[in-house]
Enzyme design. Structure first.
Site, PDB file in Angstrom:
ATOM      1  N   GLY A   1      -0.354   8.018   1.180  1.00  0.00           N
ATOM      2  CA  GLY A   1      -0.364   8.051   2.629  1.00  0.00           C
ATOM      3  C   GLY A   1       0.991   7.818   3.269  1.00  0.00           C
ATOM      4  O   GLY A   1       2.039   8.133   2.711  1.00  0.00           O
ATOM      5  N   ILE A   2       0.971   7.209   4.458  1.00  0.00           N
ATOM      6  CA  ILE A   2       2.225   6.994   5.181  1.00  0.00           C
ATOM      7  C   ILE A   2       3.097   5.951   4.488  1.00  0.00           C
ATOM      8  O   ILE A   2       4.318   5.957   4.645  1.00  0.00           O
ATOM      9  CB  ILE A   2       1.979   6.606   6.653  1.00  0.00           C
ATOM     10  CG1 ILE A   2       1.204   5.303   6.773  1.00  0.00           C
ATOM     11  CG2 ILE A   2       1.247   7.716   7.393  1.00  0.00           C
ATOM     12  CD1 ILE A   2       1.043   4.835   8.220  1.00  0.00           C
ATOM     13  N   GLY A   3       2.483   5.057   3.706  1.00  0.00           N
ATOM     14  CA  GLY A   3       3.267   4.082   2.951  1.00  0.00           C
ATOM     15  C   GLY A   3       4.143   4.758   1.926  1.00  0.00           C
ATOM     16  O   GLY A   3       5.324   4.416   1.760  1.00  0.00           O
TER      17      GLY A   3
ATOM     18  N   SER B   1      -3.204   0.157  14.511  1.00  0.00           N
ATOM     19  CA  SER B   1      -4.089   1.304  14.742  1.00  0.00           C
ATOM     20  C   SER B   1      -4.608   1.233  16.172  1.00  0.00           C
ATOM     21  O   SER B   1      -4.892   0.140  16.685  1.00  0.00           O
ATOM     22  CB  SER B   1      -5.262   1.286  13.763  1.00  0.00           C
ATOM     23  OG  SER B   1      -6.263   2.211  14.168  1.00  0.00           O
TER      24      SER B   1
ATOM     25  N   TYR C   1     -13.267  -3.096  11.337  1.00  0.00           N
ATOM     26  CA  TYR C   1     -11.903  -2.566  11.224  1.00  0.00           C
ATOM     27  C   TYR C   1     -11.132  -2.774  12.523  1.00  0.00           C
ATOM     28  O   TYR C   1      -9.986  -3.245  12.506  1.00  0.00           O
ATOM     29  CB  TYR C   1     -11.965  -1.081  10.879  1.00  0.00           C
ATOM     30  CG  TYR C   1     -10.612  -0.405  10.780  1.00  0.00           C
ATOM     31  CD1 TYR C   1      -9.805  -0.582   9.659  1.00  0.00           C
ATOM     32  CD2 TYR C   1     -10.144   0.414  11.802  1.00  0.00           C
ATOM     33  CE1 TYR C   1      -8.564   0.038   9.561  1.00  0.00           C
ATOM     34  CE2 TYR C   1      -8.910   1.041  11.711  1.00  0.00           C
ATOM     35  CZ  TYR C   1      -8.122   0.853  10.588  1.00  0.00           C
ATOM     36  OH  TYR C   1      -6.903   1.467  10.515  1.00  0.00           O
TER      37      TYR C   1
ATOM     38  N   GLY D   1       0.803  -1.219   0.000  1.00  0.00           N
ATOM     39  CA  GLY D   1       0.000   0.000   0.000  1.00  0.00           C
ATOM     40  C   GLY D   1       0.830   1.261   0.000  1.00  0.00           C
ATOM     41  O   GLY D   1       0.480   2.255   0.647  1.00  0.00           O
ATOM     42  N   ALA D   2       1.932   1.244  -0.756  1.00  0.00           N
ATOM     43  CA  ALA D   2       2.883   2.367  -0.728  1.00  0.00           C
ATOM     44  C   ALA D   2       2.589   3.428  -1.778  1.00  0.00           C
ATOM     45  O   ALA D   2       3.423   4.299  -2.018  1.00  0.00           O
ATOM     46  CB  ALA D   2       4.304   1.842  -0.915  1.00  0.00           C
ATOM     47  N   ASN D   3       1.426   3.372  -2.409  1.00  0.00           N
ATOM     48  CA  ASN D   3       1.128   4.354  -3.458  1.00  0.00           C
ATOM     49  C   ASN D   3       0.643   5.692  -2.896  1.00  0.00           C
ATOM     50  O   ASN D   3       0.582   6.689  -3.610  1.00  0.00           O
ATOM     51  CB  ASN D   3       0.084   3.799  -4.431  1.00  0.00           C
ATOM     52  CG  ASN D   3      -1.209   3.418  -3.733  1.00  0.00           C
ATOM     53  OD1 ASN D   3      -1.281   2.342  -3.152  1.00  0.00           O
ATOM     54  ND2 ASN D   3      -2.213   4.276  -3.773  1.00  0.00           N
TER      55      ASN D   3
END
Length: 334
Positions: free
Chosen positions: A49-51, A175, A201, A45-47
């Site tokens: 946000g924090i990624g 989280s 979640y 999920g590095a595309n």
């Protein structure tokens, strides 16, 4: 004239106050200068946000970073953005859909063909505010992506982590919502209870945290650590698919306040960067981190009955082959 001066004074005061509030919510920034030359890193999920911010910083430190993302267009766009920021960046996009066991297994096979080892695995991707949906294997989507997808990916990559011949690291982005968990192992799909997206979640995050802290105790080889990270409340686009995120009420009335009160993505990535770089982490087999230091998680993740039941149920739901089980058993004590 006095009215204009009064208005300007009030505006200046509001801006000054907003700046102070934003600074106070930015958190701790990691200032270590470690080089990561020669390190191979996967970030899910590095595309965005924090990624993305984590990938940007680790590329800057000389690492070979693989952006493991579901959306090809976003993944390639992130790769090009990093290369624009750092011309010498060693970054690559590889497709990965954490809601599909087939995709995860395909990703691992391709990674093994292209790379001889793995130094750091950062399980960053996540979903939130999704309707009651199921993965290709028929598992509630929050639980499938946020927990089982990353757990399967980690287990299948253990041989590559061992092959690094250096201290290897597994980082899980958790989280604080795990404290609101009410996991019902017999009804993870919410078939016998009303579905609540936030509850689903929280359950998935608690299951993941408990499982990975448990995994840290079961390694049969040295030089590997697991760091579970609470990044804080982040102003990001993780819930971009939720209907209210595009509503007038949120965009006009809520978004400015959430920007002010929440961390930015760069600030939110700092503890992930710390766990990927700091030598202090090497001395600990497993730990929970926030604001670039180790913390003690809430007692719920130390509940032995919960940990054992989630651990067993997770393996059952992964439906591992005999070959996979044999390979995993070489690296962890079931």
């Amino acid at each position: 004239m006095d009215d204009i001066e009064s208005i300007l004074c009030w505006l200046a005061l509001i801006v000054f106050t907003a700046c102070l509030v934003k600074k106070s919510t930015s958190g701790i920034f990691y200032n270590g200068s470690e080089s990561l030359n020669g390190k191979v890193i996967i970030i899910t999920g590095a595309n965005s946000g924090i990624g993305f911010e984590t990938a940007l910083e680790l590329c800057k430190r000389g690492a070979k970073v693989i952006l493991a993302c579901r959306d090809e267009a976003r993944g390639l766009n992130a790769m090009h953005s990093i290369k624009l920021a750092f011309k010498c960046a060693n970054v690559e996009y590889m497709p990965l859909d954490l809601s599909s066991y087939e995709s995860i297994r395909g990703f691992v096979i391709l990674f093994k063909r292209k790379h001889g080892y793995l130094n750091i695995l950062i399980n960053n991707a996540g979903i939130i505010f999704v309707p009651h949906m199921f993965s290709k294997e028929g598992i509630e989507l929050n639980f499938a992506v946020n927990h089982l997808g990353h757990f399967l990916l980690t287990l299948l990559l253990l041989p590559m982590l061992k092959c690094s011949n250096t201290h290897s690291r597994i980082i899980l982005i958790s989280s604080l919502t795990y404290i609101f968990s009410n996991i019902q192992v017999g009804d993870l799909n919410f078939t016998s209870r009303p579905y609540n997206s936030l509850q689903a979640y929280a359950d998935s995050k608690c299951a993941s945290l408990a499982t990975f802290l448990n995994l840290a105790k079961k390694f049969t080889f040295d030089d590997v650590s697991i760091s579970c990270v609470d990044p804080g409340i982040i102003f990001s686009n993780i819930g971009r698919d939720a209907w209210f995120m595009s509503s007038f009420f949120y965009q006009v009335l809520c978004r400015p306040f959430t920007w002010l009160a929440f961390k930015g993505t760069r600030a939110g990535a700092q503890t992930s960067i710390y766990c990927a770089c700091s030598k202090d982490v090497e001395t600990k087999k497993g730990g929970f981190y926030s604001e670039c230091e180790q913390r003690i998680p809430w007692p719920i993740v130390f509940d032995e009955n919960l940990c054992d039941s989630v651990w067993k149920k997770s393996f059952e739901m992964l439906d591992l082959t005999e070959v996979e089980l044999a390979s995993i058993s070489e690296h962890i004590d079931f």
